[in-house]
Design a protein around this motif. Structure first.
Motif, PDB file in Angstrom:
ATOM      1  N   VAL A 165       1.406  -1.281   0.128  1.00 36.95           N
ATOM      2  CA  VAL A 165      -0.146  -0.093  -0.127  1.00 36.95           C
ATOM      3  C   VAL A 165       0.644   1.408   0.063  1.00 36.95           C
ATOM      4  O   VAL A 165       1.322   1.449   0.732  1.00 36.95           O
ATOM      5  N   HIS A 166       0.524   1.580  -0.783  1.00 33.33           N
ATOM      6  CA  HIS A 166       1.090   3.752  -1.194  1.00 33.33           C
ATOM      7  C   HIS A 166       0.408   4.414  -0.144  1.00 33.33           C
ATOM      8  O   HIS A 166      -1.368   4.213  -0.865  1.00 33.33           O
ATOM      9  N   LEU A 167       1.055   5.843   0.119  1.00 33.18           N
ATOM     10  CA  LEU A 167      -0.107   6.912   0.721  1.00 33.18           C
ATOM     11  C   LEU A 167       0.559   7.883  -0.012  1.00 33.18           C
ATOM     12  O   LEU A 167       1.462   7.905   0.104  1.00 33.18           O
ATOM     13  N   ASP A 168      -0.922   8.260  -0.833  1.00 30.28           N
ATOM     14  CA  ASP A 168      -0.310   9.931  -1.495  1.00 30.28           C
ATOM     15  C   ASP A 168      -0.252  10.593   0.187  1.00 30.28           C
ATOM     16  O   ASP A 168      -1.854  10.988   0.026  1.00 30.28           O
ATOM     17  N   ASP A 191       3.223   0.999   3.340  1.00 31.18           N
ATOM     18  CA  ASP A 191       4.330   0.481   3.288  1.00 31.18           C
ATOM     19  C   ASP A 191       5.723   1.609   2.570  1.00 31.18           C
ATOM     20  O   ASP A 191       6.746   1.179   2.567  1.00 31.18           O
ATOM     21  N   SER A 192       4.486   2.732   2.099  1.00 27.93           N
ATOM     22  CA  SER A 192       5.698   4.240   1.640  1.00 27.93           C
ATOM     23  C   SER A 192       4.139   4.779   1.186  1.00 27.93           C
ATOM     24  O   SER A 192       3.418   4.855   1.519  1.00 27.93           O
ATOM     25  N   VAL A 193       5.255   6.344   1.534  1.00 20.87           N
ATOM     26  CA  VAL A 193       4.626   7.202   1.528  1.00 20.87           C
ATOM     27  C   VAL A 193       5.828   8.270   1.403  1.00 20.87           C
ATOM     28  O   VAL A 193       6.441   9.194   1.638  1.00 20.87           O
ATOM     29  N   MET A 194       4.397   9.438   0.255  1.00 22.09           N
ATOM     30  CA  MET A 194       4.704  10.895  -0.031  1.00 22.09           C
ATOM     31  C   MET A 194       4.240  12.020   0.419  1.00 22.09           C
ATOM     32  O   MET A 194       2.655  11.821   0.492  1.00 22.09           O
ATOM     33  N   PHE A 195       5.224  12.665   0.910  1.00 23.95           N
ATOM     34  CA  PHE A 195       4.202  13.831   1.292  1.00 23.95           C
ATOM     35  C   PHE A 195       5.430  15.482   0.676  1.00 23.95           C
ATOM     36  O   PHE A 195       6.780  14.988   0.353  1.00 23.95           O
ATOM     37  N   CYS A 196       4.110  16.096   0.381  1.00 30.05           N
ATOM     38  CA  CYS A 196       5.115  17.318  -0.137  1.00 30.05           C
ATOM     39  C   CYS A 196       5.200  18.760   0.808  1.00 30.05           C
ATOM     40  O   CYS A 196       4.863  18.954   1.749  1.00 30.05           O
ATOM     41  N   LEU A 197       6.673  19.226   0.613  1.00 30.85           N
ATOM     42  CA  LEU A 197       7.394  19.811   1.252  1.00 30.85           C
ATOM     43  C   LEU A 197       7.106  21.322   0.604  1.00 30.85           C
ATOM     44  O   LEU A 197       6.485  22.775   1.487  1.00 30.85           O
ATOM     45  N   PHE A 215      12.799  -0.416   0.264  1.00 30.77           N
ATOM     46  CA  PHE A 215      12.332   0.365  -0.706  1.00 30.77           C
ATOM     47  C   PHE A 215      13.075   1.351  -0.583  1.00 30.77           C
ATOM     48  O   PHE A 215      12.928   1.895  -2.313  1.00 30.77           O
ATOM     49  N   VAL A 216      13.563   2.571   0.019  1.00 30.55           N
ATOM     50  CA  VAL A 216      14.069   3.574  -0.216  1.00 30.55           C
ATOM     51  C   VAL A 216      15.843   3.475  -1.430  1.00 30.55           C
ATOM     52  O   VAL A 216      15.934   3.907  -2.389  1.00 30.55           O
ATOM     53  N   GLU A 217      15.812   2.555  -1.177  1.00 27.56           N
ATOM     54  CA  GLU A 217      17.039   2.139  -1.675  1.00 27.56           C
ATOM     55  C   GLU A 217      16.369   1.402  -3.105  1.00 27.56           C
ATOM     56  O   GLU A 217      16.918   2.032  -4.838  1.00 27.56           O
TER      57      GLU A 217
END
Ligand SMILES: *Cc1c(COP(=O)(O)O)cnc(C)c1O
Length: 337
Positions: A165-168, A191-197, A215-217
């Motif tokens: 699962v990815h979270l936008d 499992d992964s998340v993106m957020f905007c600065l 994942f990040v690698e």
């Protein structure tokens, strides 16, 4: 000009400009930019993941996640109004060869049943679901703050079927603020998340993609593939570090959105969806005017908003909008329409 089109229009303040000027830098592709490294460590800390990656935009962060979690030809399961469906140029198909399966999810968050029914098992005839995709706050549905229990239930339903699962979470700090929960409660189930600065937090550029070390690698390789390997990126990461300190400002943006919504509701012909965060959607069909005409009239009065559907106007509050600005906007709208 009072610009309420989006919280992406914010301009960096002196603190951010000073931080950019003073930033210690190195080649970030070699992992040698101390400012980028610090930002990645701080971001991982804040969202409670093992690691994080600095990316130029939220779109790139999302597209990297889609690529890392999946194999070409698989399905990506999401709400039909999610950002990746509506506003990323079909990138899931174009960049990662994914077929997108959409559900019409109440408030934009699929129920466990929708997840269970939407996941397809790989077979001779079916590609298999590679990724379930959630969004918080939900942009196109009006900046809705999705509760941790709902995220958790959707994620569980996917995980039970071995689907990651990815979270936008472009605006997930807005969600955490509105719900008054630690942001880690929103990120823990996924499992992964993106957020905007670069939205409500006010940085000029940049987003973070966070997850496990593994994942990040992988994400770091895909970032390079997508052209996002930046060199002396500390110059832009330094304002990002400042932005992480701006979470407390979001509450004020939400108060402004509420005041704006209350005022707009009183305008003849405006039907306003009660805001949960910093986005206010108003259906203006009751004015008898075309949306374009309403936006033009506002522009003549130095107020910018944006079209969001055939008869919907979106107003977005952010840290360059003061409470006086909100009152001014309301006065001008009265006379404009
Ligand atoms: C803004 C946004 C993005 C993309 O971020 P950019 O930095 O503009 O590419 C992704 N998802 C959601 C929900 C957004 O609101």
């Amino acid at each position: 000009m009072i610009d309420l089109r989006s919280d992406t229009v914010t301009k960096p303040d002196d603190r951010m400009r000073d931080a950019a000027y003073a930033a210690d830098v190195g080649d970030a592709v070699y992992g040698e930019d101390p400012t980028v490294n610090e930002l990645e460590e701080r971001a991982a800390d804040v969202v409670g993941t093992e690691a994080a990656l600095y990316v130029p935009s939220g779109t790139m962060g999302n597209q990297i996640a889609a690529r890392v979690h999946t194999e070409r030809g698989q399905e990506l399961l999401t709400d039909e109004k999610s950002h990746i469906v509506k506003y990323e140029l079909g990138g899931a198909a174009d960049l990662s060869g994914l077929q997108v399966r959409m559900v019409d999810a109440d408030r934009g968050i699929p129920t466990p049943e929708q997840i269970a029914n939407g996941i397809v098992q790989e077979s001779l005839h079916r590609p298999g679901t590679g990724l379930a995709w959630l969004e918080n706050t939900h942009n196109a549905r009006g900046g809705l703050a999705i509760e941790p229990e709902k995220i958790d239930a959707a994620a569980k339903a996917a995980h039970e079927r071995d689907v990651p699962v990815h979270l936008d979470g472009a605006r997930m700090f807005n969600a955490a603020t509105a719900l008054d929960v630690p942001v880690t409660e929103l990120t823990e189930p996924v499992d992964s998340v993106m957020f905007c600065l670069s939205k409500g937090l006010g940085a000029p550029i940049g987003s973070m993609l966070a997850g496990s070390e593994d994942f990040v690698e992988k994400a770091c390789r895909v970032r390079k593939l997508f052209g996002g390997g930046l060199r002396q990126a500390g110059i832009i990461a330094a304002p990002g570090l400042e932005a992480l300190g701006n979470v407390d400002n979001l509450e004020r943006d939400h108060e402004h959105a509420q005041r704006l919504a209350d005022g707009l509701e009183a305008v003849d012909g405006f039907d306003v969806q009660p805001p949960e965060t910093n986005i206010v959607l108003a259906d203006i069909s009751g004015t008898g005017l075309e949306t374009d005409a309403v936006l033009d009239r506002l522009r003549e009065k130095d107020v910018l908003a944006t079209q969001f559907g055939p008869s919907t106007v979106r107003f977005c509050t952010h840290w360059n909008v003061s409470s006086d600005d909100v009152e001014t906007v309301l006065e001008r709208i009265e006379t404009a329409v």
